[in-house]
Design an enzyme around this catalytic site. Sequence first.
Site, PDB file in Angstrom:
ATOM      1  N   SER A 183       0.811  -1.222   0.000  1.00  0.00           N
ATOM      2  CA  SER A 183       0.000   0.000   0.000  1.00  0.00           C
ATOM      3  C   SER A 183       0.844   1.272   0.000  1.00  0.00           C
ATOM      4  CB  SER A 183      -0.966  -0.057   1.176  1.00  0.00           C
ATOM      5  OG  SER A 183      -1.878   0.988   1.097  1.00  0.00           O
ATOM      6  N   HIS A 184       0.664   2.090   1.026  1.00  0.00           N
ATOM      7  CA  HIS A 184       1.303   3.402   1.079  1.00  0.00           C
ATOM      8  C   HIS A 184       2.678   3.347   1.744  1.00  0.00           C
ATOM      9  CE1 HIS A 184      -0.987   2.272   4.513  1.00  0.00           C
ATOM     10  NE2 HIS A 184      -0.256   3.065   5.257  1.00  0.00           N
TER      11      HIS A 184
ATOM     12  N   ASP B  45      -2.222   6.471  -3.566  1.00  0.00           N
ATOM     13  CA  ASP B  45      -1.094   5.849  -2.853  1.00  0.00           C
ATOM     14  C   ASP B  45      -0.406   4.767  -3.680  1.00  0.00           C
ATOM     15  OD1 ASP B  45      -3.070   3.915  -2.728  1.00  0.00           O
ATOM     16  OD2 ASP B  45      -2.387   3.175  -0.784  1.00  0.00           O
TER      17      ASP B  45
ATOM     18  N   ASP C 299      -0.573   1.572  -4.079  1.00  0.00           N
ATOM     19  CA  ASP C 299      -1.322   0.568  -4.835  1.00  0.00           C
ATOM     20  C   ASP C 299      -2.644   1.105  -5.385  1.00  0.00           C
ATOM     21  OD1 ASP C 299      -2.382   0.750  -2.278  1.00  0.00           O
ATOM     22  OD2 ASP C 299      -3.142  -1.298  -2.319  1.00  0.00           O
TER      23      ASP C 299
ATOM     24  N   ASP D 237      -5.368   2.543  -3.993  1.00  0.00           N
ATOM     25  CA  ASP D 237      -6.696   2.454  -3.380  1.00  0.00           C
ATOM     26  C   ASP D 237      -7.045   3.659  -2.506  1.00  0.00           C
ATOM     27  OD1 ASP D 237      -4.959   1.762  -1.382  1.00  0.00           O
ATOM     28  OD2 ASP D 237      -5.909  -0.160  -0.898  1.00  0.00           O
ATOM     29  N   ARG D 238      -6.053   4.458  -2.143  1.00  0.00           N
ATOM     30  CA  ARG D 238      -6.367   5.624  -1.302  1.00  0.00           C
ATOM     31  C   ARG D 238      -6.440   6.900  -2.130  1.00  0.00           C
ATOM     32  NH1 ARG D 238      -3.429   5.109   4.498  1.00  0.00           N
ATOM     33  NH2 ARG D 238      -3.955   2.925   4.845  1.00  0.00           N
TER      34      ARG D 238
ATOM     35  N   LYS E 199     -11.194  -0.311  -1.736  1.00  0.00           N
ATOM     36  CA  LYS E 199     -11.311   1.131  -1.880  1.00  0.00           C
ATOM     37  C   LYS E 199     -10.617   1.524  -3.174  1.00  0.00           C
ATOM     38  CE  LYS E 199      -7.626   1.436   1.496  1.00  0.00           C
ATOM     39  NZ  LYS E 199      -7.589   0.866   2.829  1.00  0.00           N
TER      40      LYS E 199
HETATM   41  C1  G1P Z   1      -4.690   1.371   8.057  1.00  0.00           C
HETATM   42  C2  G1P Z   1      -5.894   2.277   8.106  1.00  0.00           C
HETATM   43  C3  G1P Z   1      -7.134   1.497   7.762  1.00  0.00           C
HETATM   44  C4  G1P Z   1      -6.953   0.803   6.425  1.00  0.00           C
HETATM   45  C5  G1P Z   1      -5.689  -0.030   6.429  1.00  0.00           C
HETATM   46  C6  G1P Z   1      -5.401  -0.636   5.070  1.00  0.00           C
HETATM   47  O1  G1P Z   1      -4.833   0.359   9.006  1.00  0.00           O
HETATM   48  O2  G1P Z   1      -6.026   2.891   9.364  1.00  0.00           O
HETATM   49  O3  G1P Z   1      -8.224   2.365   7.747  1.00  0.00           O
HETATM   50  O4  G1P Z   1      -8.037  -0.022   6.139  1.00  0.00           O
HETATM   51  O5  G1P Z   1      -4.586   0.785   6.790  1.00  0.00           O
HETATM   52  O6  G1P Z   1      -5.211   0.322   4.087  1.00  0.00           O
HETATM   53  P1  G1P Z   1      -4.159   0.400  10.441  1.00  0.00           P
HETATM   54  O7  G1P Z   1      -2.682   0.646  10.234  1.00  0.00           O
HETATM   55  O8  G1P Z   1      -4.774   1.565  11.157  1.00  0.00           O
HETATM   56  O9  G1P Z   1      -4.495  -0.913  11.063  1.00  0.00           O
HETATM   57 ZN    ZN Z   2      -3.228   1.325  -0.477  1.00  0.00          ZN
END
Ligand code: G1P
Ligand code: ZN
Length: 540
Positions: free
Chosen positions: A112-113, A276, A278, A280-281, A375
């Site tokens: 992800s990010h 981000d 991947d 999705d954000r 997302k």
């Molecule tokens: C974080 C975000 C959550 C999201 C997840 C995956 O998780 O807070 O909303 O679904 O990344 O992208 P967390 O690190 O808080 O468990």
């Molecule tokens: Zn992501």
Amino acid sequence: MMNTVATKPFDGQKPGTSGLRKKVPVFQQPHYAENFIQSIFDSLDDFAGKTLVIGGDGRYHNREVIQTAIRMAAANGFGRVLTAQGGLLSTPAASHLIRKNGAFGGIVLSASHNPGGPHGDFGIKYNASNGGPAPEKITDRIYECTRVIGTYKISDAAPVDLDRAGTVKVDGMTVEIVDPVSGYSALMQTLFDFDAIRDLIKSGFTLRFDAMSAITGPYAKRILEDMLGAAPGSVVNAVPLPDFGGHHPDPNLVHAKELYDLMMSPKGPDFGAASDGDGDRNLIIGKNQFVTPSDSVAMLAANAHLAPGYAKGLAGIARSMPTSCAADRVAEKLGIKCYETPTGWKFFGNLLDAGLATICGEESAGTGSNHVREKDGLWAVLLWLNILAKRRQSVADIVKQHWQEFGRNYYSRHDYEEVDADAANAMMADLRARLPKLKGEKAGSLTVSAADDFAYHDPVDHSDTAKQGVRVIFDDGSRIVYRLSGTGTAGATLRVYIEKYDAKNLGLETQSALYDLIAFAGNAAQIKQRTGRAKPSVIT
Ligand code: G1P
Ligand code: ZN
């Protein structure tokens, strides 16, 4: 030829909210990725001859693991693997590909990010046939399999040329390599009024999309510039890089500061957005107007009917528990239900599958709908553009009108990153034990009316999920939420979410509006004493 390779379990291959995430060198250990992929297959039934989607966000180590996963899928008996050129699929595009092709499931490679590169993060996630992240009963099974694994199956076929679209065979299994963008952009055209957006842009409306050297570059360039007519160069950092150019591909005000500064300056465009690692954000910023993700969900839901895909209205809205209650007010006005789920997109899947919710969102910059089961960053950008094209107002005006109509939920998240895991766990345990005593305590003029540990009963499969975050609720509906992150790769991350509703004072600075609650949050959990941190590492 198919081989069966002897192996032994590794410690800690427990998938979290978004799959298994570790540093690249951990994934580079011999058998490490293989063990996890085999455990995914071992946890599944009846996939012989079926289709598996495989793709990733292009981060460092992506290609190696895609080749491995293809050779393992062949040896384990899948009939077909669907992947994209370069192995590049954004998370929402992978979800769409699974759904559109009736695939058995998908393996999505992403962290992800989180930063990438040789010392950055890597991840493997399994998505089910609905296109969404595997539910807990599957991830629990995967984990069980990682603990007893003794062998994995892999073909010794030569690597596939991932850059050439077309169909090839790997030990009898078909591998189809498609263009990553076309299926996704076709889906977007069914949801949004591309003509209206094109007219808006033709009228002089300007935008900038920062792809953060991550996966959405090719998607955004094709859709925003080629299809919708945004000026060439409107999409910046458009080439996905294995290390994201050394940046953190997280579209927040810290890591997308350049975009933020531009949007706050007189020479900024009308609309700014980012996505981000991947895809999705999303980050949405108008001229001189940042839109918090929690507000964005509410505003998108309130205006979704302006887009063809949602013209018939919404079945319901869903938000994660720590996300602000702004969406609840919209749901109330629309006469639909607002579901409150634990953090993590997987909890929305059942609501979307059952047709109970249409739009979902999280405070962490994730917004999406029933068009996929993840997302979707670009989707949020396009829905905003569709709304702007129909309303012909600035983002700032739309935001202000929304607050006038619904009131404003001041909202902020304070993150304490990489704190000592034992200290963080002990702090949470103590806080949980003290919850009954918090009732009646004061934060400025507000009084605690309830304090609990959020538990979720899924209305569709009737499963129960406990201990999803401590909530302290005040008499006026203000809230403080504490939870530990489930996605970090080093130590623990404490997240504290603070929210205050105000129907009258709409123009306050957020941290000042939340001042009393922030002070209360620190004292109630003894954050400084327990973690040694006098202030958060990141405030969003
Ligand atoms: C974080 C975000 C959550 C999201 C997840 C995956 O998780 O807070 O909303 O679904 O990344 O992208 P967390 O690190 O808080 O468990
Ligand atoms: Zn992501």
